[in-house]
Design a protein around this motif. Structure first.
Motif, PDB file in Angstrom:
ATOM      1  N   THR A   1      -8.920  25.549  11.014  1.00  0.00           N
ATOM      2  CA  THR A   1      -9.497  25.178   9.717  1.00  0.00           C
ATOM      3  C   THR A   1     -10.372  26.300   9.172  1.00  0.00           C
ATOM      4  N   PHE A   2     -11.178  26.893  10.043  1.00  0.00           N
ATOM      5  CA  PHE A   2     -12.011  28.024   9.621  1.00  0.00           C
ATOM      6  C   PHE A   2     -11.140  29.180   9.126  1.00  0.00           C
ATOM      7  N   ALA A   3     -10.027  29.432   9.834  1.00  0.00           N
ATOM      8  CA  ALA A   3      -9.149  30.536   9.447  1.00  0.00           C
ATOM      9  C   ALA A   3      -8.601  30.325   8.040  1.00  0.00           C
ATOM     10  N   LEU A   4      -8.299  29.088   7.685  1.00  0.00           N
ATOM     11  CA  LEU A   4      -7.832  28.801   6.322  1.00  0.00           C
ATOM     12  C   LEU A   4      -8.973  28.936   5.316  1.00  0.00           C
ATOM     13  N   GLY A   5     -10.157  28.433   5.686  1.00  0.00           N
ATOM     14  CA  GLY A   5     -11.310  28.506   4.797  1.00  0.00           C
ATOM     15  C   GLY A   5     -11.739  29.929   4.518  1.00  0.00           C
ATOM     16  N   VAL A   6     -11.497  30.829   5.470  1.00  0.00           N
ATOM     17  CA  VAL A   6     -11.872  32.231   5.309  1.00  0.00           C
ATOM     18  C   VAL A   6     -10.990  32.920   4.265  1.00  0.00           C
ATOM     19  N   ILE A   7      -9.706  32.618   4.277  1.00  0.00           N
ATOM     20  CA  ILE A   7      -8.750  33.345   3.436  1.00  0.00           C
ATOM     21  C   ILE A   7      -8.483  32.676   2.095  1.00  0.00           C
ATOM     22  N   ILE A   8      -8.846  31.369   1.937  1.00  0.00           N
ATOM     23  CA  ILE A   8      -8.594  30.637   0.687  1.00  0.00           C
ATOM     24  C   ILE A   8      -9.896  30.001   0.195  1.00  0.00           C
ATOM     25  N   PRO A   9     -10.282  30.226  -1.046  1.00  0.00           N
ATOM     26  CA  PRO A   9     -11.475  29.567  -1.593  1.00  0.00           C
ATOM     27  C   PRO A   9     -11.300  28.047  -1.580  1.00  0.00           C
ATOM     28  N   ALA A  10     -12.374  27.335  -1.317  1.00  0.00           N
ATOM     29  CA  ALA A  10     -12.307  25.868  -1.205  1.00  0.00           C
ATOM     30  C   ALA A  10     -11.728  25.231  -2.465  1.00  0.00           C
ATOM     31  N   LYS A  11     -12.040  25.790  -3.625  1.00  0.00           N
ATOM     32  CA  LYS A  11     -11.567  25.195  -4.879  1.00  0.00           C
ATOM     33  C   LYS A  11     -10.060  25.350  -5.066  1.00  0.00           C
ATOM     34  N   ASP A  12      -9.443  26.276  -4.317  1.00  0.00           N
ATOM     35  CA  ASP A  12      -8.006  26.526  -4.459  1.00  0.00           C
ATOM     36  C   ASP A  12      -7.173  25.881  -3.364  1.00  0.00           C
ATOM     37  N   ILE A  13      -7.818  25.128  -2.482  1.00  0.00           N
ATOM     38  CA  ILE A  13      -7.100  24.550  -1.338  1.00  0.00           C
ATOM     39  C   ILE A  13      -6.230  23.377  -1.785  1.00  0.00           C
ATOM     40  N   SER A  14      -4.983  23.407  -1.364  1.00  0.00           N
ATOM     41  CA  SER A  14      -4.022  22.335  -1.629  1.00  0.00           C
ATOM     42  C   SER A  14      -3.624  21.710  -0.295  1.00  0.00           C
ATOM     43  N   LEU A  15      -3.544  20.380  -0.267  1.00  0.00           N
ATOM     44  CA  LEU A  15      -3.223  19.689   0.985  1.00  0.00           C
ATOM     45  C   LEU A  15      -1.840  20.060   1.505  1.00  0.00           C
ATOM     46  N   THR A  16      -0.910  20.309   0.617  1.00  0.00           N
ATOM     47  CA  THR A  16       0.471  20.521   1.047  1.00  0.00           C
ATOM     48  C   THR A  16       0.855  21.996   1.165  1.00  0.00           C
ATOM     49  N   GLN A  17       0.183  22.877   0.426  1.00  0.00           N
ATOM     50  CA  GLN A  17       0.636  24.263   0.358  1.00  0.00           C
ATOM     51  C   GLN A  17      -0.268  25.272   1.051  1.00  0.00           C
ATOM     52  N   SER A  18      -1.519  24.932   1.271  1.00  0.00           N
ATOM     53  CA  SER A  18      -2.496  25.948   1.681  1.00  0.00           C
ATOM     54  C   SER A  18      -2.214  26.561   3.051  1.00  0.00           C
ATOM     55  N   LEU A  19      -1.587  25.828   3.945  1.00  0.00           N
ATOM     56  CA  LEU A  19      -1.285  26.423   5.243  1.00  0.00           C
ATOM     57  C   LEU A  19      -0.332  27.597   5.076  1.00  0.00           C
ATOM     58  N   LEU A  20       0.709  27.415   4.264  1.00  0.00           N
ATOM     59  CA  LEU A  20       1.668  28.499   4.023  1.00  0.00           C
ATOM     60  C   LEU A  20       1.029  29.618   3.210  1.00  0.00           C
ATOM     61  N   VAL A  21       0.194  29.257   2.219  1.00  0.00           N
ATOM     62  CA  VAL A  21      -0.494  30.268   1.407  1.00  0.00           C
ATOM     63  C   VAL A  21      -1.441  31.089   2.284  1.00  0.00           C
ATOM     64  N   GLY A  22      -2.115  30.408   3.219  1.00  0.00           N
ATOM     65  CA  GLY A  22      -3.025  31.114   4.115  1.00  0.00           C
ATOM     66  C   GLY A  22      -2.298  32.137   4.971  1.00  0.00           C
ATOM     67  N   PHE A  23      -1.188  31.729   5.576  1.00  0.00           N
ATOM     68  CA  PHE A  23      -0.384  32.682   6.350  1.00  0.00           C
ATOM     69  C   PHE A  23       0.075  33.841   5.473  1.00  0.00           C
ATOM     70  N   ASP A  24       0.536  33.508   4.274  1.00  0.00           N
ATOM     71  CA  ASP A  24       1.051  34.520   3.362  1.00  0.00           C
ATOM     72  C   ASP A  24      -0.031  35.548   3.025  1.00  0.00           C
ATOM     73  N   ASN A  25      -1.251  35.071   2.760  1.00  0.00           N
ATOM     74  CA  ASN A  25      -2.365  35.978   2.440  1.00  0.00           C
ATOM     75  C   ASN A  25      -2.720  36.877   3.618  1.00  0.00           C
ATOM     76  N   TYR A  26      -2.715  36.305   4.826  1.00  0.00           N
ATOM     77  CA  TYR A  26      -3.015  37.110   6.017  1.00  0.00           C
ATOM     78  C   TYR A  26      -1.938  38.163   6.256  1.00  0.00           C
TER      79      TYR A  26
END
Length: 538
Positions: free
Chosen positions: A253-278
């Protein structure tokens, strides 16, 4: 484990990893990432009041009834009777049925990110009709595969668990560490408070869904007898597994919070977006489609395992006379085909809710909450039932027991689990302010009406059951409170038979001892006007 010899025992760490694999899923990480540092508080809180109590209570119950069928139906039924036992296994089955659209929604989003065009992938992931089509295709594919037999699904599940969950979880955490260590900008404020502002009610509503992250740990209770010295080693495995599980959830969860701003977090997409950003940060964007495929494969493997899994429990109970013969039909391979078709119909109807919900994300959230509501009903029955059985079945052997003596520790552990489940149950009905769920009317209607229909249905089925529903080949054992009256009746009958035999023997001896050597005459017997001194049966 039934096919493994008695000499084969599981090590503490092996069982701990098995529990981790059964429970951990990455699809829920974005839901908690919006909380920042305080997400760790929610994970730890849920682990203490739900994960650990679930593991320990289920271990005691599973060990108590290791030789009897029924699972949660047996556990709750022994404590509260058949009706509530049937309710418990019913909601467990229906809960898993409602779970499929949510987990497959995550799978559909993963597949959407297989492409290399971010804009196109994002647009596809947000398309309700695309998501609906993928959910239905994958689910029915899994159903038809299950109907062909489950001999190879176990292997797929193992590989899927490793490739689709464990490896991605470790990779996400490592990427987060590399990002911070090399000077990457953190979107999470690590100086914020660990404790959330609990005076703000909105802060705890969405966190209620975290309990479902830990759901399923009760399945590990079946392995309690496969561990050497279970009273000592099983709790060790539980706490090690719980620690690893919490660490994966918190750090992920921290790893996602580090790479994605809280206001942009999506329940369905953010895991893939987080990997993509890293991956973009380390100049390895080509890995994004690879991880998307891995996560999608993990979803498919999980669905393959669960499509036929929970339905087996309701199938076994149904054969004992609790479900109409229609639900007891199997194909040539012994797979419960009609239950799977009914389950598939329910999944299809639920998936069609895509057309009325404002977005894929809102659909995902509302079905996730309904799943939590139903599953927690079963857990509340299980926790309270375990306490009740300490008094109803005092003398029953407990190979694994919470507390060496007395019932105090069971009251603490079981009570903690019950109260935690009750708290999450109540909070699950309240729309989270952080997520757009559309109309509150739709939200409350789906949750309340859906829960009522699911809870009322088993009582209607139970009231309608007939003796003809019982499969003559069913070997379902009676409950202990059914065996005791039967034993008492049998005992009285045996006593009556023995008494009758004694009286007959005495009469015969009297005849032999008669000075005349003759039996009493019929006239004497008739003139006495008395029946033999035999107590009535039963």
């Amino acid at each position: 484990m039934a096919n493994i010899k008695q000499t084969v025992k599981l090590g503490v760490f092996t069982l701990a990893i098995m529990n981790v694999t059964a429970v951990v899923s990455l699809r829920g990480l974005p839901a908690e990432a919006v909380y920042g540092m305080s997400s760790a508080f929610y994970y730890l809180f849920a682990a203490i009041v739900f994960l650990i109590p679930t593991s320990l209570v289920a271990a005691e119950l599973a060990a108590m009834f290791q030789d009897k069928q029924g699972g949660v139906f047996r556990w709750v039924g022994e404590a509260y009777g058949k009706k509530l036992g049937f309710l418990a296994i019913w909601v467990q089955w229906i809960e898993s049925t409602i779970w499929y659209p949510t987990v497959l929604t995550f799978g559909a989003v993963s597949i959407a990110f297989i492409g290399m065009n971010d804009v196109h992938d994002m647009s596809l992931a947000n398309n309700k009709y695309y998501t609906l089509a993928v959910v239905l295709v994958i689910y029915w594919l899994a159903t038809f595969i299950s109907l062909k037999g489950m001999s190879w699904v176990g292997k797929v599940a193992k590989v899927g668990g490793l490739v689709g969950t464990i490896i991605p979880a470790g990779l996400l955490i490592v990427l987060g560490i590399i990002y911070l260590a090399t000077g990457g900008h953190s979107n999470m404020d690590f100086h914020s408070s660990f404790f959330p502002d609990l005076t703000n009610f909105d802060n705890v509503v969405l966190a209620a869904s975290i309990f479902l992250f830990y759901a399923g740990m009760e399945m590990g209770g079946i392995h309690v007898k496969d561990v050497n010295n279970p009273s000592k080693n099983y709790p060790k495995a539980v706490f090690i597994g719980a620690l690893i599980t919490v660490l994966i959830f918190v750090l992920g969860t921290f790893a996602l919070g580090v790479i994605i701003p809280a206001k942009d977090i999506s329940l369905t997409q953010s895991l893939l977006v987080g990997f993509d950003n890293y991956f973009r940060y380390i100049h390895a964007s080509w890995l994004s489609p690879v991880i998307a495929v891995a996560l999608a494969f993990g979803v498919l493997a999980g669905v393959l395992t669960w499509v036929a899994g929970p339905s087996k429990g309701i199938f076994a109970v149904g054969k004992a006379g609790y479900m109409p013969p229609f639900f007891q039909k199997t194909n040539k391979l012994g797979v419960q085909k009609n239950i799977l078709f009914v389950q598939g119909g329910a999944v299809t109807v639920l998936s069609l809710l895509f057309v009325v919900m404002p977005s894929v994300q809102s659909f995902y959230q509302i079905l996730s909450q309904l799943t939590v509501v139903l599953y927690l009903i079963m857990y509340m029955l299980m926790f309270s039932g375990a306490i009740v059985l300490r008094y109803k079945m005092k003398k029953l052997n407990r190979p694994f027991r919470i507390g060496k003596g007395g019932n105090g520790l069971m009251w603490l552990v079981g009570g903690l689990g019950f109260c935690g489940s009750l708290l999450a149950f109540v909070l699950s009905f309240i729309p989270p302010s952080q997520i757009s769920t559309g109309s509150n009317t739709v939200w409350f209607s789906v949750l309340i009406i859906g829960a009522l229909i699911v809870v009322i249905a088993p009582f209607i089925i139970y009231a309608s059951k007939k003796p003809s529903w019982v499969d003559p080949n069913s070997t379902f054992e009676p409950f202990h409170w059914e065996e005791q009256p039967a034993a008492q009746v049998a005992g009285k009958t045996a006593t009556a038979t023995a008494t009758a035999g004694t009286a007959a023997s005495a009469t015969a001896n009297e005849s032999v001892a008669s000075p005349t050597g003759n039996a009493p005459s019929a006239n004497n017997s008739n003139n006495s006007g008395k029946a033999p001194n035999i107590p009535p049966k039963g």
